[in-house]
Write a protein that holds these residues in place. Structure first.
Motif, short mmCIF file in Angstrom:
data_model
loop_
_atom_site.label_atom_id
_atom_site.label_comp_id
_atom_site.label_asym_id
_atom_site.label_seq_id
_atom_site.Cartn_x
_atom_site.Cartn_y
_atom_site.Cartn_z
N LYS A 47 37.26 40.27 41.04
CA LYS A 47 37.42 38.80 40.99
C LYS A 47 38.59 38.33 41.85
CE LYS A 47 38.11 39.01 36.57
NZ LYS A 47 38.08 40.46 36.32
N SER A 48 39.76 38.93 41.62
CA SER A 48 40.95 38.48 42.35
C SER A 48 40.81 38.76 43.84
CB SER A 48 42.21 39.15 41.81
OG SER A 48 42.43 38.76 40.47
N THR A 49 40.21 39.89 44.18
CA THR A 49 40.02 40.21 45.60
C THR A 49 39.16 39.14 46.26
OG1 THR A 49 40.15 42.55 45.05
CG2 THR A 49 39.21 42.00 47.18
N TYR A 89 47.26 31.89 41.71
CA TYR A 89 47.08 33.34 41.64
C TYR A 89 47.45 33.88 40.28
CZ TYR A 89 46.14 33.59 46.62
OH TYR A 89 45.57 33.44 47.86
N GLN A 90 46.88 35.04 40.00
CA GLN A 90 47.13 35.73 38.74
C GLN A 90 48.61 36.12 38.64
OE1 GLN A 90 44.43 39.01 38.53
NE2 GLN A 90 44.71 39.35 36.35
N GLU A 91 49.18 36.56 39.77
CA GLU A 91 50.61 36.87 39.76
C GLU A 91 51.34 35.60 40.15
OE1 GLU A 91 48.85 38.27 42.55
OE2 GLU A 91 47.89 39.78 41.28
N MET A 168 41.38 29.01 39.96
CA MET A 168 42.40 29.39 38.98
C MET A 168 42.11 30.80 38.48
SD MET A 168 42.74 26.04 36.65
CE MET A 168 42.95 24.43 37.35
N ASP A 169 43.01 31.73 38.79
CA ASP A 169 42.84 33.12 38.38
C ASP A 169 43.61 33.36 37.08
OD1 ASP A 169 42.22 35.79 38.30
OD2 ASP A 169 43.00 36.28 40.29
N GLU A 170 42.92 33.31 35.99
CA GLU A 170 43.50 33.47 34.66
C GLU A 170 44.68 32.53 34.37
OE1 GLU A 170 43.79 37.31 32.99
OE2 GLU A 170 42.53 38.21 34.53
N SER A 399 44.31 46.17 39.81
CA SER A 399 43.97 44.83 39.34
C SER A 399 44.91 44.49 38.18
CB SER A 399 42.52 44.78 38.89
OG SER A 399 42.38 45.29 37.59
N GLY A 400 45.08 43.18 37.94
CA GLY A 400 46.04 42.71 36.93
C GLY A 400 45.86 43.38 35.58
N GLY A 401 44.62 43.44 35.13
CA GLY A 401 44.35 44.01 33.82
C GLY A 401 44.64 45.50 33.77
#
Ligand SMILES: Nc1ncnc2c1ncn2[C@@H]1O[C@H](COP(=O)(O)OP(=O)(O)OP(=O)(O)O)[C@@H](O)[C@H]1O
Ligand SMILES: [Mg+2]
Length: 496
Positions: A47-49, A89-91, A168-170, A399-401
């Motif tokens: 997803k993030s990629t 971004y997630q980060e 919106m990433d998380e 990945s974040g998770g």
């Protein structure tokens, strides 16, 4: 209705290769004006990629992106921004020592006269913050803000430019139910202005609340897209994990043992005379709104902050905890909510990260036993389904998770008597959540005392033996009949 709206964005046949990883395998995505498209998939699905390609942070190895039916090569973040794409971004990407206002307006176009007055920026920032319903001073320095507040600044930053496509990433991972409601109000408002939104979240309730359509990815592949009216929660989970999932909260109930941890009259800034006990084999859920004092309370127990008064006893012995290493020495572990910031060295390999705080466990004889470290980590990789090509992969490339899973594994394999976990499954996909819940069951069965801080009420109810609700630094309710408590009742205690 939504699908008849003009097409804003089309991605076709997107492939992305990283060394040793085929992260995207021919992904198609369509986004129309005024719709919310949920992008779902397990940790590491890609997803993030995919959205980093939209943001110009990555280039696709193969495939095409079209905006308003015109092909576009998004070679840089500037091109992405100029095309009207806004990405959260997630980060976090905030600059820690700048103010909220400075971060929001960093690199933004100036007014016709050449500059935007600080006071004007402050007013716009304040208005956007107020819309979300949170009180953050635009002049506050970002590094002094909590994780939730920083997340909100990220959202405001993306909203303050002229976007037509918002990704919106998380965004909700660190927000409380109220703050998520505020965020949804804004999303609906943007939708009514024709903005197309791609929304990534692991919280299924949210997806059913806000999305028009859902697109599911698994292992870098496109699995399918469905209108929300045509899909059930169960079907969505099955599309994501590729198998049947029977029970989201596999709680095991054990006889609880003697009191292990007892804290009495803890006091500090934002912690007001907090006392409670945790028994052997018990999972104590600690819930409440952001800022209620949950994290502050456990930081006092862990010695991360100084307590003004109060005692901490373990197995009936009073402890002298002044700093985290004291707490760790007594067998008290804290898994913080900001796992990336506090738990991982991003430029080190995953294997090194796993070994880092655990050297004492592995090197009784004075040197690091490379082999035992590797095999014990392998067990966690398997049980928690951590997705990595090999253990030498750098932590920053996960990945974040999956980064979160590494930090969890790192702490869980320590032999702690008291385990405090702050938001154990934040940002973790449904399949892996299940594995983490099973690990919590195992730890409880071993007679450990577990404190689980969580804002996700279904999780608090589904996995706790007893629940404490906090409000304004105090315990506002204790729930012993967990099986019969509702989310509304918990919220009631958290708010009033
Ligand atoms: N820069 C990189 N170098 C090598 N591999 C990478 C890089 N970035 C991502 N990957 C890999 O690509 C895959 C997809 O990762 P991605 O971050 O897109 O997943 P995700 O769906 O966003 O997961 P999560 O829900 O955990 O955030 C993972 O296997 C990840 O390890
Ligand atoms: Mg991600």
């Amino acid at each position: 209705m939504v699908s008849k709206a003009p097409q804003l964005l089309a991605m076709r046949g997107i492939h992305k290769y990283f060394p040793g990883v085929h992260a995207l395998k021919g992904i198609d995505l369509d986004l129309h004006k005024g719709e919310v498209l949920a992008l779902m998939g397990e940790n590491g699905a890609g997803k993030s990629t995919l959205i980093k390609i939209l943001g110009g942070a990555h280039q696709p190895t193969e495939g095409e992106v079209r905006i308003d039916d015109q092909p576009i090569e998004i070679n840089s973040p500037q091109i992405s921004q100029a095309a009207g794409i806004g990405i959260i971004y997630q980060e976090f990407n905030l600059i820690p020592h700048l103010t909220v206002r400075e971060n929001i307006f960093l690199g933004k176009a100036k007014s016709r006269s050449g500059f935007v007055k600080k006071s004007e920026e402050k007013r716009i920032a304040q208005e956007l913050l107020k819309k979300i319903g949170i009180d953050i001073n635009p002049n506050a320095i970002c590094k002094d803000l909590s994780t939730a507040e920083q997340q909100i600044v990220e959202i405001v930053k993306a909203l303050s430019s002229d976007v037509r496509i918002l990704v919106m990433d998380e965004p909700s991972a660190t927000l409380t139910p109220q703050e998520v409601e505020g965020l949804f109000k804004i999303i609906r408002d943007l939708q009514s202005h024709g903005i197309g939104i791609i929304y990534i979240s692991h919280r299924l309730d949210e997806i059913f609340d806000i999305a028009n359509r859902v697109m599911v990815m698994r292992d870098g592949e496109y699995i399918g897209t469905k209108p929300m009216q045509e899909i059930s929660r169960q079907e969505m989970i099955e599309m994501m994990v590729g198998r049947k999932v029977e029970n989201e909260f596999p709680k095991h109930y054990h006889e609880k043992g003697k009191v292990r941890l007892e804290v009495k009259n803890l006091n500090a800034k934002n912690v007001n005379d907090v006392s409670f006990k945790v028994h052997a084999g018990e999972v104590l859920g600690l819930t409440g709104l952001v800022g209620a004092g949950r994290t502050e309370t456990v930081r006092l127990i862990f010695g991360a902050d100084r307590r003004e008064s109060g005692t901490i006893r373990l197995d009936d012995v009073e402890l002298n905890i002044k700093k985290p290493s004291d707490a760790i020495g007594y067998g008290i572990c804290l898994l913080t909510e900001d796992r990336k910031g506090q738990g991982l060295v991003l430029m080190h390999s995953v294997r090194e990260n796993f070994g880092l705080p655990n050297l004492d466990t592995f090197s009784k004889t004075g040197f690091l036993k490379h082999k035992s470290e590797k095999s014990s980590f392998s067990e966690y990789i398997e049980s928690m389904k951590i997705k990595i090509p090999n253990q030498e992969q750098l932590a920053k490339n996960l990945s974040g998770g999956n980064q979160q899973k590494v930090v969890l594994a790192k702490w869980l394999q320590r032999n702690c008597d008291v385990i405090i976990i702050d938001e154990p499954t934040r940002g973790i996909d449904v399949g892996a959540k299940y594995e983490i819940y099973m690990l919590i069951n195992v730890l409880a069965k071993q007679g450990k005392a577990i404190i689980m801080i969580s804002s996700e009420l279904p999780e608090v109810i589904g996995m706790s033996d007893r629940i404490l609700v906090m409000r304004s630094g105090q315990i506002s309710a204790e729930v012993t009949d967990v099986k019969n408590v509702t989310q509304e009742q918990l919220l009631e205690h958290a708010i009033h």
